[in-house]
Design a protein around this motif. Structure first.
Motif, mmCIF file in Angstrom:
data_model
loop_
_atom_site.group_PDB
_atom_site.id
_atom_site.type_symbol
_atom_site.label_atom_id
_atom_site.label_comp_id
_atom_site.label_asym_id
_atom_site.label_seq_id
_atom_site.Cartn_x
_atom_site.Cartn_y
_atom_site.Cartn_z
ATOM 1 N N VAL A 63 4.326 -9.510 7.152
ATOM 2 C CA VAL A 63 4.282 -8.117 7.579
ATOM 3 C C VAL A 63 3.203 -7.395 6.773
ATOM 4 O O VAL A 63 3.059 -7.621 5.578
ATOM 5 C CB VAL A 63 5.647 -7.433 7.355
ATOM 6 C CG1 VAL A 63 5.570 -5.955 7.655
ATOM 7 C CG2 VAL A 63 6.710 -8.075 8.215
ATOM 8 N N ALA A 75 -1.124 -11.093 6.405
ATOM 9 C CA ALA A 75 -0.513 -10.113 7.312
ATOM 10 C C ALA A 75 -1.038 -10.330 8.733
ATOM 11 O O ALA A 75 -2.153 -10.799 8.922
ATOM 12 C CB ALA A 75 -0.843 -8.696 6.837
ATOM 13 N N PHE A 105 14.332 -4.991 11.100
ATOM 14 C CA PHE A 105 14.482 -6.312 10.475
ATOM 15 C C PHE A 105 15.952 -6.694 10.372
ATOM 16 O O PHE A 105 16.345 -7.832 10.655
ATOM 17 C CB PHE A 105 13.859 -6.326 9.084
ATOM 18 C CG PHE A 105 12.362 -6.298 9.086
ATOM 19 C CD1 PHE A 105 11.621 -7.289 9.721
ATOM 20 C CD2 PHE A 105 11.688 -5.277 8.432
ATOM 21 C CE1 PHE A 105 10.242 -7.264 9.716
ATOM 22 C CE2 PHE A 105 10.305 -5.251 8.413
ATOM 23 C CZ PHE A 105 9.575 -6.247 9.059
ATOM 24 N N MET A 110 8.506 -14.121 8.177
ATOM 25 C CA MET A 110 7.577 -13.338 8.973
ATOM 26 C C MET A 110 6.664 -12.544 8.034
ATOM 27 O O MET A 110 7.133 -11.862 7.133
ATOM 28 C CB MET A 110 8.350 -12.370 9.870
ATOM 29 C CG MET A 110 7.481 -11.275 10.465
ATOM 30 S SD MET A 110 8.416 -10.033 11.367
ATOM 31 C CE MET A 110 8.378 -10.774 12.970
ATOM 32 N N ASP A 120 13.244 -6.310 3.542
ATOM 33 C CA ASP A 120 13.451 -5.954 4.948
ATOM 34 C C ASP A 120 14.319 -4.711 5.132
ATOM 35 O O ASP A 120 14.042 -3.890 6.007
ATOM 36 C CB ASP A 120 14.086 -7.115 5.703
ATOM 37 C CG ASP A 120 13.152 -8.295 5.877
ATOM 38 O OD1 ASP A 120 11.949 -8.161 5.548
ATOM 39 O OD2 ASP A 120 13.614 -9.352 6.338
ATOM 40 N N TRP A 158 12.814 -0.902 5.425
ATOM 41 C CA TRP A 158 11.883 -0.484 6.465
ATOM 42 C C TRP A 158 12.606 -0.030 7.732
ATOM 43 O O TRP A 158 13.534 -0.676 8.195
ATOM 44 C CB TRP A 158 10.963 -1.641 6.847
ATOM 45 C CG TRP A 158 10.021 -2.013 5.750
ATOM 46 C CD1 TRP A 158 10.233 -2.954 4.790
ATOM 47 C CD2 TRP A 158 8.754 -1.452 5.479
ATOM 48 N NE1 TRP A 158 9.162 -3.014 3.943
ATOM 49 C CE2 TRP A 158 8.232 -2.097 4.347
ATOM 50 C CE3 TRP A 158 7.994 -0.461 6.094
ATOM 51 C CZ2 TRP A 158 6.988 -1.780 3.811
ATOM 52 C CZ3 TRP A 158 6.753 -0.155 5.564
ATOM 53 C CH2 TRP A 158 6.271 -0.819 4.432
ATOM 54 N N THR A 217 5.144 -3.269 -0.285
ATOM 55 C CA THR A 217 5.026 -4.582 0.347
ATOM 56 C C THR A 217 6.238 -5.456 0.063
ATOM 57 O O THR A 217 6.955 -5.252 -0.909
ATOM 58 C CB THR A 217 3.743 -5.288 -0.143
ATOM 59 O OG1 THR A 217 3.598 -6.521 0.541
ATOM 60 C CG2 THR A 217 3.758 -5.521 -1.634
ATOM 61 N N ARG A 218 6.412 -6.423 0.918
ATOM 62 C CA ARG A 218 7.378 -7.490 0.649
ATOM 63 C C ARG A 218 6.924 -8.250 -0.594
ATOM 64 O O ARG A 218 5.772 -8.154 -0.984
ATOM 65 C CB ARG A 218 7.422 -8.447 1.826
ATOM 66 C CG ARG A 218 8.165 -7.915 3.012
ATOM 67 C CD ARG A 218 8.124 -8.941 4.110
ATOM 68 N NE ARG A 218 9.171 -8.681 5.081
ATOM 69 C CZ ARG A 218 9.357 -9.419 6.140
ATOM 70 N NH1 ARG A 218 8.590 -10.458 6.371
ATOM 71 N NH2 ARG A 218 10.320 -9.135 6.986
ATOM 72 N N LEU A 223 12.840 -7.411 14.769
ATOM 73 C CA LEU A 223 11.620 -8.023 14.224
ATOM 74 C C LEU A 223 11.987 -9.271 13.448
ATOM 75 O O LEU A 223 13.029 -9.405 12.897
ATOM 76 C CB LEU A 223 10.880 -7.053 13.277
ATOM 77 C CG LEU A 223 10.206 -5.882 13.954
ATOM 78 C CD1 LEU A 223 9.644 -4.925 12.896
ATOM 79 C CD2 LEU A 223 9.068 -6.365 14.847
ATOM 80 N N ASP A 263 -1.216 -5.193 12.680
ATOM 81 C CA ASP A 263 -0.071 -4.627 11.969
ATOM 82 C C ASP A 263 -0.649 -3.795 10.827
ATOM 83 O O ASP A 263 -0.745 -4.253 9.694
ATOM 84 C CB ASP A 263 0.791 -5.774 11.428
ATOM 85 C CG ASP A 263 2.265 -5.438 11.370
ATOM 86 O OD1 ASP A 263 2.657 -4.376 11.869
ATOM 87 O OD2 ASP A 263 3.028 -6.236 10.800
#
Length: 133
Positions: A3, A38, A128, A1, A116, A119, A77-78, A133, A42
């Motif tokens: 994000v 993204a 997550f 996913m 994940d 967050w 960020t991821r 999510l 979001d």
């Protein structure tokens, strides 16, 4: 996913108009959609303003100077690929130079990678991890 990351802008107070700040935010959002994939809508952005003497950005020995329109963009960020990061850095710099006439020396970007489990979007939930999510 995919994000949207959390973007935190640090600016020198009184160096930017409200309209310019909105443009900074909008361009960064659009660039994140393009470079990181993204999802639309979001969007997580914070702006902090600092006295000029409290936003110190050296040149790291690269031999350039910065103005009071300097921008520090810190991104949580991821994990992203090196290609995505390079695309983001260059595209954002290009767009700021074009739309805001921002000197490219005035932009500093720092990405901090998280996962994940790092967050919680509301009410202390681990969305997550809990499958929300």
């Amino acid at each position: 996913m995919a994000v949207m990351p959390l973007l935190h802008f640090h600016l020198v107070e009184n160096a930017w108009t409200s309209a310019e700040i909105q443009t900074l935010l909008d361009i960064a959002y659009d660039t994140t959609l393009t470079a990181f994939g993204a999802p639309q809508g979001d969007r997580y952005q914070i702006v902090s303003k600092h006295p000029a003497n409290e936003l110190i950005l050296g040149d790291t020995g690269l031999g350039f100077t910065r103005s009071n329109r300097r921008v520090v963009l810190s991104i949580r960020t991821r994990p992203r690929t090196a290609a995505q990061k390079r695309q983001f850095y260059q595209l954002l710099s290009d767009r700021y130079a074009e739309a805001l006439k921002l000197d490219r020396q005035d932009l500093m970007i720092n990405l901090v990678t998280n996962t994940d489990e790092d967050w919680s979007f509301h009410a202390g939930h681990a969305e997550f991890l809990d499958g929300e999510l």
